[in-house]
Design a protein around this motif. Structure first.
Motif, PDB file in Angstrom:
ATOM      1  N   SER A 180      12.669 -20.159  13.139  1.00 47.06           N
ATOM      2  CA  SER A 180      12.389 -18.796  13.620  1.00 47.06           C
ATOM      3  C   SER A 180      11.943 -17.846  12.514  1.00 47.06           C
ATOM      4  CB  SER A 180      13.626 -18.227  14.316  1.00 47.06           C
ATOM      5  OG  SER A 180      14.004 -19.015  15.415  1.00 47.06           O
ATOM      6  N   GLY A 181      12.630 -17.880  11.371  1.00 43.42           N
ATOM      7  CA  GLY A 181      12.333 -16.933  10.300  1.00 43.42           C
ATOM      8  C   GLY A 181      10.947 -17.082   9.725  1.00 43.42           C
ATOM      9  N   SER A 183      15.404 -10.629  10.157  1.00 44.19           N
ATOM     10  CA  SER A 183      15.906 -11.920  10.613  1.00 44.19           C
ATOM     11  C   SER A 183      17.365 -12.088  10.203  1.00 44.19           C
ATOM     12  CB  SER A 183      15.051 -13.029   9.987  1.00 44.19           C
ATOM     13  OG  SER A 183      15.462 -14.297  10.428  1.00 44.19           O
ATOM     14  N   GLY A 184      18.181 -12.650  11.101  1.00 41.51           N
ATOM     15  CA  GLY A 184      19.580 -12.853  10.739  1.00 41.51           C
ATOM     16  C   GLY A 184      20.351 -13.679  11.744  1.00 41.51           C
ATOM     17  N   ASP A 185      21.435 -14.256  11.273  1.00 37.55           N
ATOM     18  CA  ASP A 185      22.398 -14.964  12.108  1.00 37.55           C
ATOM     19  C   ASP A 185      23.764 -14.878  11.445  1.00 37.55           C
ATOM     20  OD1 ASP A 185      21.621 -16.295  14.633  1.00 37.55           O
ATOM     21  OD2 ASP A 185      20.033 -17.191  13.410  1.00 37.55           O
ATOM     22  N   LEU A 186      24.803 -15.046  12.251  1.00 42.00           N
ATOM     23  CA  LEU A 186      26.175 -14.995  11.769  1.00 42.00           C
ATOM     24  C   LEU A 186      26.826 -16.373  11.825  1.00 42.00           C
ATOM     25  CD1 LEU A 186      27.536 -11.792  13.580  1.00 42.00           C
ATOM     26  CD2 LEU A 186      26.562 -11.952  11.278  1.00 42.00           C
ATOM     27  N   VAL A 187      27.883 -16.538  11.047  1.00 43.25           N
ATOM     28  CA  VAL A 187      28.742 -17.712  11.163  1.00 43.25           C
ATOM     29  C   VAL A 187      29.839 -17.348  12.162  1.00 43.25           C
ATOM     30  CG1 VAL A 187      30.333 -19.270   9.972  1.00 43.25           C
ATOM     31  CG2 VAL A 187      28.252 -18.470   8.813  1.00 43.25           C
ATOM     32  N   VAL A 239      23.125 -14.225   6.611  1.00 49.00           N
ATOM     33  CA  VAL A 239      22.346 -13.271   5.834  1.00 49.00           C
ATOM     34  C   VAL A 239      21.547 -12.414   6.804  1.00 49.00           C
ATOM     35  CG1 VAL A 239      22.030 -14.860   3.876  1.00 49.00           C
ATOM     36  CG2 VAL A 239      20.231 -14.637   5.598  1.00 49.00           C
ATOM     37  N   ALA A 240      20.964 -11.350   6.275  1.00 53.30           N
ATOM     38  CA  ALA A 240      19.869 -10.653   6.948  1.00 53.30           C
ATOM     39  C   ALA A 240      18.729 -10.585   5.934  1.00 53.30           C
ATOM     40  CB  ALA A 240      20.278  -9.248   7.379  1.00 53.30           C
ATOM     41  N   GLY A 253      18.375 -19.087  11.965  1.00 58.18           N
ATOM     42  CA  GLY A 253      17.122 -18.407  12.243  1.00 58.18           C
ATOM     43  C   GLY A 253      16.622 -17.528  11.120  1.00 58.18           C
ATOM     44  N   ALA A 254      17.473 -17.244  10.147  1.00 59.20           N
ATOM     45  CA  ALA A 254      17.057 -16.426   9.001  1.00 59.20           C
ATOM     46  C   ALA A 254      16.579 -17.268   7.828  1.00 59.20           C
ATOM     47  CB  ALA A 254      18.220 -15.541   8.548  1.00 59.20           C
ATOM     48  N   SER A 255      16.888 -18.577   7.848  1.00 60.84           N
ATOM     49  CA  SER A 255      16.686 -19.401   6.653  1.00 60.84           C
ATOM     50  C   SER A 255      15.239 -19.415   6.166  1.00 60.84           C
ATOM     51  CB  SER A 255      17.176 -20.826   6.901  1.00 60.84           C
ATOM     52  OG  SER A 255      16.474 -21.435   7.966  1.00 60.84           O
TER      53      SER A 255
END
Length: 382
Positions: free
Chosen positions: A148-149, A172-176, A210-211, A313-315
């Motif tokens: 996605s990123g 872009s970002g995702d959480l654990v 991360v964002a 999705g941020a990677s």
């Protein structure tokens, strides 16, 4: 076709809240990965990269009321604000917004959350970010697994090329979260130790949050020193399995080949590969096969998962930003956690920080469902 550039950028992670600090910490070999023993998230210990919610709230309190926004929203807004401020671009009708994520606010569905469950809809996440900044155009939410990123960069490039927008901001970002941890744990893919991409002693994946934000623009003025031009890109789906990549690397092979064709480049002209490198046997082996099929076995390559974990999705966007800064500094940064090659085909893993004149780099990403994206970036010699 109009030229497009990756311009101002920001990384918000537990290695720092701006790109420069994060890159400096990577150059010193620092990792954001840590061990956690939190039964509320996972019954067993796990290794991950996470950002303190309290630290995020404290920082967000400087620009807004944190009680109105979920953690991921706070992170995305904080990261994107720095890019918008640096760009000095008015948010008019020719400015677009893309948000890339895999699961968005999935944690709103957990017990004890005070926000409406409708906040879990990705469209609601897009609306929240759009309204905070006052974008004139509706946010486009891009959710295509772990490509996605970087795929967002390709989409932004196309919007600019067809004249719909002059500038596109991406965040872009995702959480654990409990949901994501349990999902990867069900695959028996999680490691309780720091990950070791491509290494024969790897024990699995680490997750991270991360964002990351960038500006994609057609204007050459006001570009930062690390800005790059987008030379070519492609996305292919191998349709192999819902979670397993093609054993021959077909999707990755085709996406890189198509990106090289658009950029009018040969494999030998790539100076560096920022690969996906999740430290799982299927992914690492697939990449090694694909890069060998492409004749790239001697191109220096690294994975950044040993610094951040897999940020989903941020990677792809995160690792593109780091790659931009690598290229500006003319340094190949080590692939943390790697020692001995653990794939069947030769690839040239970067073991130590190494000076090298860098002009062109390739960013690749692969994800569930068989998606593969490749983007080639070139240095701007102003």
């Amino acid at each position: 076709m109009a030229k497009t550039f990756v311009s101002h950028n920001n990384i918000l992670s537990n290695l720092g809240f701006d790109s420069e600090t994060v890159v400096e910490n990577i150059s010193k070999g620092k990792s954001g990965l840590g061990k956690f023993d939190d039964a509320s998230l996972l019954p067993e210990p796990f290794c991950a990269s996470m950002i303190s919610s309290e630290v995020i709230k404290s920082e967000f309190n400087k620009i807004g009321d944190p009680s109105k926004y979920m953690k991921l929203e706070q992170m995305l807004i904080l990261s994107l604000k720095k890019v918008i401020d640096a760009s000095k671009i008015p948010l008019n009708e020719k400015v677009g917004l893309i948000i890339s994520t895999t699961k968005g606010n999935i944690n709103v569905l957990e017990k004890g959350n005070n926000f409406l469950e409708s906040r879990a809809y990705l469209s609601e996440l897009g609306k929240t970010i759009q309204l905070f900044f006052g974008f004139k155009n509706e946010a486009i939410v891009l959710s295509n697994a772990c490509v996605s990123g970087v795929l967002a960069i390709s989409v932004a490039k196309r919007f600019i090329s067809e004249g719909k927008y002059d500038h596109v901001f991406i965040t872009s970002g995702d959480l654990v979260t409990k949901f994501i941890l349990s999902g990867f744990n069900s695959f028996q893919a999680l490691s309780a130790e720091p990950c070791k991409p491509y290494d024969k002693n790897r024990t699995g994946i680490n997750l991270g949050e991360v964002a990351a934000s960038v500006l994609i623009t057609s204007e050459e003025k006001n570009l930062p020193k690390e800005a790059v031009a987008i030379l070519g890109d492609a996305t292919c789906n191998d349709a192999n399995h819902i979670s397993g990549p093609s054993r021959t690397g077909e999707g990755l092979f085709r996406s890189v080949k198509s990106a090289l064709k658009e950029a009018n480049l040969g494999a030998s002209q790539i100076d560096y590969i920022s690969a996906h490198g999740t430290a799982t046997p299927f992914n690492d082996e697939m990449e090694a096969i694909a890069f060998n099929r492409l004749g790239m076995e001697n191109v220096p390559l690294n994975s950044l998962k040993g610094y951040f974990g897999h940020t989903l999705g941020a990677s792809g966007l995160l690792e593109t930003i780091v790659g931009m800064h690598f290229m500006e500094k003319n340094i190949l940064f080590s692939s943390k956690g790697f020692s001995d090659l653990g794939v069947s085909k030769k690839i040239t893993i970067i073991k130590n920080n190494t000076p090298k004149n860098l002009q062109i780099f390739l960013k690749t990403a692969s994800g569930f469902g068989g998606c593969n994206t490749a983007v080639i970036f070139g240095k701007i010699n102003n």
